[in-house]
Scaffold this motif. Sequence first.
Motif, PDB file in Angstrom:
ATOM      1  N   MET A   1       0.818  -1.213   0.000  1.00 38.66           N
ATOM      2  CA  MET A   1       0.000   0.000   0.000  1.00 38.66           C
ATOM      3  C   MET A   1       0.853   1.265   0.000  1.00 38.66           C
ATOM      4  SD  MET A   1      -3.332   0.630   2.199  1.00 38.66           S
ATOM      5  CE  MET A   1      -4.193   2.178   2.296  1.00 38.66           C
TER       6      MET A   1
ATOM      7  N   ARG B   1      -5.335   2.217  -3.654  1.00 36.07           N
ATOM      8  CA  ARG B   1      -4.354   1.398  -2.952  1.00 36.07           C
ATOM      9  C   ARG B   1      -5.018   0.387  -2.032  1.00 36.07           C
ATOM     10  NH1 ARG B   1       1.028   3.838  -2.946  1.00 36.07           N
ATOM     11  NH2 ARG B   1       1.011   5.398  -4.586  1.00 36.07           N
TER      12      ARG B   1
ATOM     13  N   CYS C   1      -4.080  -3.345  -2.839  1.00 40.47           N
ATOM     14  CA  CYS C   1      -3.030  -3.810  -1.924  1.00 40.47           C
ATOM     15  C   CYS C   1      -3.555  -4.449  -0.636  1.00 40.47           C
ATOM     16  CB  CYS C   1      -2.118  -2.640  -1.536  1.00 40.47           C
ATOM     17  SG  CYS C   1      -1.494  -1.737  -2.956  1.00 40.47           S
TER      18      CYS C   1
END
Lengths: 302, 268
Positions: free
Chosen positions: A40, A91, A95
């Motif tokens: 991330m 993100r 992630c």
Amino acid sequence: MIINGVSIDDTFAEAFGMRGTRVIITAQNLKWAYNAAQAMTGFATSVIACGVEAGIERELAPEETPDGRPGVSILMFAMGSAVLMKQLETRMGQCVLTCPTAAAFSGLEGGDRINLGKNLRFFGDGFQTSKVFGGKRYWRVPVMDGEFMTEETTGMVRAVGGGNFLILAESQPQALAACEAAIEAMKKIPNVIMPFPGGVVRSGSKVGSKYKSLIASTNDAFCPTLKGITKTELSPEIESVMEIVIDGLTADDINKAMKVGIAAACELGAANGIKRISAGNYGGKLGPFLFKLREIMSGDYA
Amino acid sequence: MSALTFTLKTAPQQRVDLSALTPDALADKSLADIAAIELPSGHDKPRVDTLFDISGDDASDIVIKNATDRLDYIGHGMRSGRITVHGNVGSYLAFKLRKGEIVLHGNAGDFAASGMAGGLLHVHGNVGDFLASAIIGERRGMKGGTVIITGNAGERAGDQMRRGLVLIEGNVGSYCASRMIAGTIGVMGTTGEYLAYGMRRGTVLLNNAPKLHATIQDCGSHTLPFLSLMFKSFRDLPTKFAAVNRNRVQRYAGDIANDGKGEILVFK
């Protein structure tokens, strides 16, 4: 001002207002919390091309996290709220949603509420469900490893980005050793991240370029190999310069981080080739936050 | 200041609507004003002081003593403070409760916590049918808040419940969580027939394996991370559920005759 033989320049770091948020990532164990968090916060060194500057703030013990699992807290900063919200969502989706056992929670109680998992729930294709505990809404999204759990929103606050200092040393290994010592000390300070690789940046930049398409280019005044052909800031014995950039939730947090970082670098001292501490600025005209090195080092911040 | 105490003199012949006796409704009233309040009771409107001995002066902390099952609508629409009741009460306890706390030391009738939107109802005893449910004609039952029942609940507990938390430490009757829209119901004891009949969303948490009808489907055994979060939110509640910390469950989904996004979780 000289500390342990290291000269502290009478200059200042110039920093800007940013928007910041904190996210808590938990997982089955720290290893997988780190896997999610590192993904991330990957490619998030500078807002110039990454959109956000992000980093891992610290590890969290199970008793510190909402779901009682080990975790890490992430800080993420952007120049504007729209970019921050977009990057956070992207993100999170690529992630954290994807990372086995990982879950995400709000790390800031106050501030404006921005989407954390609010839209990620639609990945559940109608099988998603929500639960409200203690006034907070959480989403449960069925995924192949079980359930992905995320809080609906997190907080966004006005923050400060671009605090920095430069370490000038007699050799590259010595500059790096000082940076490593500084980063180790600065990691202990809450509410700040050092977004560059390992916390250190070697390609400090100046505004503008001889090439019209570039908005920033190498800071030639601090490039040791150009000492003879540019208006250098370096004395003859300086062979390597490295920079540490700090983003923090408040200016005071950056003050504290700079103080302990500079102190750690100075502890190695002139005996280890550390000669000067300086800082990057734009003449004080662009950024509203000025971090004056000598004031920080003579003040009581850490 | 001492709690404003209403002690019932004798059990009334007719049902009495106690909607008027909430902390917010009595906040700025003198004892004389409170004594003169007329309470709907059949065709009559008896004054408060004909039914109750009144003592104390803190309207934010109301105590009702010698209660009987003919006292309805205790805590109706209450927005603040606390009501403590000793004895049994009638129907519609905590009806449309918004905020504050109602504690009952005794049993309650039907439709307790119906339309409740916030606050806490804690019953040290049993409740009748339609706990946290919608009244006839309403399309949503309880909409928020927390209900703790230390004893048993009757049939249709959580019927059309929309949000909130109902924790029953004893048993429940048939049709628990029927037509449930969302929220959480926990039952430590046993459940009756047709659990989650027509359930749309929400969670029913059970200690004992239920008898399930055909449109509830087994989704297997799972360790669900959200349960840790849920039990953490129970920690400060005055209930046996506060000590629960197990997140290994058998998950059943349904009612698939009605969207099927509800779940019944049975501890393994």
